[in-house]
Design a protein around this motif. Structure first.
Motif, PDB file in Angstrom:
ATOM      1  N   GLY A  69      50.452  47.318  54.441  1.00 24.56           N
ATOM      2  CA  GLY A  69      50.008  47.633  53.091  1.00 24.56           C
ATOM      3  C   GLY A  69      49.086  48.833  53.076  1.00 24.56           C
ATOM      4  N   LYS A  70      48.481  49.066  51.916  1.00 26.61           N
ATOM      5  CA  LYS A  70      47.586  50.199  51.696  1.00 26.61           C
ATOM      6  C   LYS A  70      46.136  49.722  51.719  1.00 26.61           C
ATOM      7  N   ILE A  71      45.321  50.404  52.517  1.00 17.97           N
ATOM      8  CA  ILE A  71      43.905  50.046  52.603  1.00 17.97           C
ATOM      9  C   ILE A  71      43.201  50.519  51.341  1.00 17.97           C
ATOM     10  N   VAL A  72      42.481  49.600  50.699  1.00 17.74           N
ATOM     11  CA  VAL A  72      41.762  49.940  49.467  1.00 17.74           C
ATOM     12  C   VAL A  72      40.253  49.931  49.657  1.00 17.74           C
ATOM     13  N   ALA A  73      39.759  49.342  50.749  1.00 16.27           N
ATOM     14  CA  ALA A  73      38.303  49.290  50.936  1.00 16.27           C
ATOM     15  C   ALA A  73      37.976  49.236  52.422  1.00 16.27           C
ATOM     16  N   ARG A  74      36.965  50.020  52.800  1.00 16.88           N
ATOM     17  CA  ARG A  74      36.401  49.974  54.156  1.00 16.88           C
ATOM     18  C   ARG A  74      34.992  49.408  54.022  1.00 16.88           C
ATOM     19  N   LEU A  75      34.767  48.242  54.610  1.00 20.11           N
ATOM     20  CA  LEU A  75      33.558  47.478  54.331  1.00 20.11           C
ATOM     21  C   LEU A  75      32.468  47.653  55.384  1.00 20.11           C
ATOM     22  N   VAL A  76      32.750  48.280  56.524  1.00 20.85           N
ATOM     23  CA  VAL A  76      31.743  48.495  57.574  1.00 20.85           C
ATOM     24  C   VAL A  76      31.879  49.920  58.099  1.00 20.85           C
ATOM     25  N   GLU A  77      30.883  50.346  58.853  1.00 28.81           N
ATOM     26  CA  GLU A  77      30.898  51.658  59.481  1.00 28.81           C
ATOM     27  C   GLU A  77      30.877  51.501  61.000  1.00 28.81           C
ATOM     28  N   VAL A  78      31.241  52.570  61.685  1.00 27.13           N
ATOM     29  CA  VAL A  78      31.176  52.560  63.147  1.00 27.13           C
ATOM     30  C   VAL A  78      29.715  52.395  63.572  1.00 27.13           C
ATOM     31  N   GLY A  79      29.474  51.484  64.501  1.00 28.47           N
ATOM     32  CA  GLY A  79      28.122  51.173  64.944  1.00 28.47           C
ATOM     33  C   GLY A  79      27.509  49.985  64.249  1.00 28.47           C
ATOM     34  N   SER A  80      28.190  49.463  63.224  1.00 28.30           N
ATOM     35  CA  SER A  80      27.659  48.297  62.509  1.00 28.30           C
ATOM     36  C   SER A  80      27.776  47.050  63.376  1.00 28.30           C
ATOM     37  N   HIS A  81      26.750  46.222  63.346  1.00 29.13           N
ATOM     38  CA  HIS A  81      26.804  44.934  64.039  1.00 29.13           C
ATOM     39  C   HIS A  81      27.386  43.903  63.073  1.00 29.13           C
ATOM     40  N   VAL A  82      28.426  43.215  63.500  1.00 29.61           N
ATOM     41  CA  VAL A  82      29.129  42.279  62.629  1.00 29.61           C
ATOM     42  C   VAL A  82      29.103  40.888  63.246  1.00 29.61           C
TER      43      VAL A  82
END
Length: 370
Positions: A69-82
């Protein structure tokens, strides 16, 4: 006659006087050559093997959507602790919602057919009891009911599958860790299973290194490994070999290895840091380390010059060499700890030549022999 004798006598006396005044030839001067020396000492291990690598997580999860499918939202950034289960990216769910609605409608229709088939079975049983229907008609209604119930189960399964696909439009972290890479942005169209994010798990840390084929056995036999990083040069960590690739890389022709860091400090050891792995005892026994400049090749033999501490004269000695690295080499036989070895100018010496010693230094990493 007498006068002639007197002249001859005076000539002889003068010749003797002149001969006595002539200086005697000076004795031949011996060339005393200044040399650099080293006091041989034994070291536990060998010249060592040092490998550069990178600090990485023990577990690295390459995450991808289980549906396209098509990505509509990016919820984290590189380096984020999840945290485990935290959403990372979101697909457009409209297509999956339509599939869920269609599956729900199919389920409702199948449920209605089951209800109608049950009513038909009851009616056929009542008519058979009054002899208004045959057994064959009742059997036919039972078959229709079984088919309707099977269709209902199939519709329920499809409904669950589509509901799962609806949930698959949200990519979540499978473990606690740090997002080390995101390979897609909002608006990108991705396929099912395509890796779009990498999460490096918290906890264990490793160093990935590349080993030339000539040193694979040395690394396997190493009793201990020491790890250091450029950012903290005075700090050392112990490590153990966890994984060694069975085949070489097709490009570098080296074997990939992973060294587990024992008790890693999460503050000091950050992902991606350049690290060095040192194997200090790849030989497994005591040996004497010398600089390569101390080794001379004479008649096909490896030899060194030994200085007699009393006479300050040099003697040639054949030795057996072990492993070498950079500017050092191991002497495994032919040399004893405490002997003075010439380390510079070995090709300009001859046997029994007297030398002048510069300050002798102990062998690198020397210690008492065990």
């Amino acid at each position: 006659m007498v006068k002639y004798n007197q002249s001859a006598i005076l000539t002889i006396i003068a010749a003797h006087i002149l001969a006595g005044c002539t200086p005697s030839p000076a004795p031949e001067h011996e060339d005393v050559r200044p040399v650099r020396t080293l006091i041989a000492g034994r070291t536990l291990g060998s010249v060592g093997a040092n490998y550069s690598g990178e600090i990485r997580a023990r577990y690295e999860s390459q995450l991808g959507f289980r549906t396209g499918g098509k990505i509509v939202a990016r919820l984290v950034e590189v380096g984020s602790h999840v945290k485990r289960g935290q959403p990372l990216l979101q697909l457009d769910p409209s297509q999956e919602m339509l599939m869920v609605n269609a599956a729900s409608a199919d389920t409702d229709a199948a449920r209605s057919r089951v209800a109608q088939s049950r009513v038909d079975v009851q009616r056929a049983e009542q008519l058979l009891a009054k002899n208004f229907a045959s057994q064959a008609e009742l059997d036919h209604q039972h078959l229709a009911l079984d088919q309707a119930e099977a269709q209902l189960r199939s519709a329920l399964a499809r409904q669950q599958m589509n509901a799962n696909l609806r949930g698959f439009t949200t990519l979540v972290a499978d473990r606690d860790g740090v997002v080390s890479a995101i390979n897609a942005e909002a608006g990108s169209v991705v396929a099912a299973g395509q890796p779009v994010a990498i999460v490096d798990a918290d906890g264990e840390r490793e160093v990935t290194i590349s080993i030339p084929e000539s040193r694979v056995d040395e690394l396997r036999k190493a009793k201990s490994l020491q790890i250091s990083v450029w950012a903290h040069p005075g700090k050392l960590w112990n490590g153990t070999l966890r994984e060694l690739a069975p085949a070489t890389d097709s490009v570098t022709r080296t074997y990939s290895a992973r060294i587990t860091i024992e008790q890693p400090d999460p503050v000091l050891l950050r992902l991606g840091m350049t690290a060095s792995v040192f194997a200090p005892d790849v030989e497994g026994s005591g040996a004497i380390r010398l600089p390569l400049t101390a080794i001379a090749d004479h008649d096909g033999e490896r030899q060194v010059w030994i200085v007699d501490p009393k006479t300050k004269r040099v003697v040639r000695r054949s030795v057996q060499l072990g492993a070498a690295q950079n500017d050092s080499v191991l002497v495994v036989a032919g040399l004893a700890a405490g002997e003075t070895v010439v380390t510079a100018g070995v090709h300009q010496l001859h046997a029994n030549q007297q030398v002048k010693l510069a300050d002798s230094t102990p062998s690198p990493a020397s210690g008492s022999a065990k």
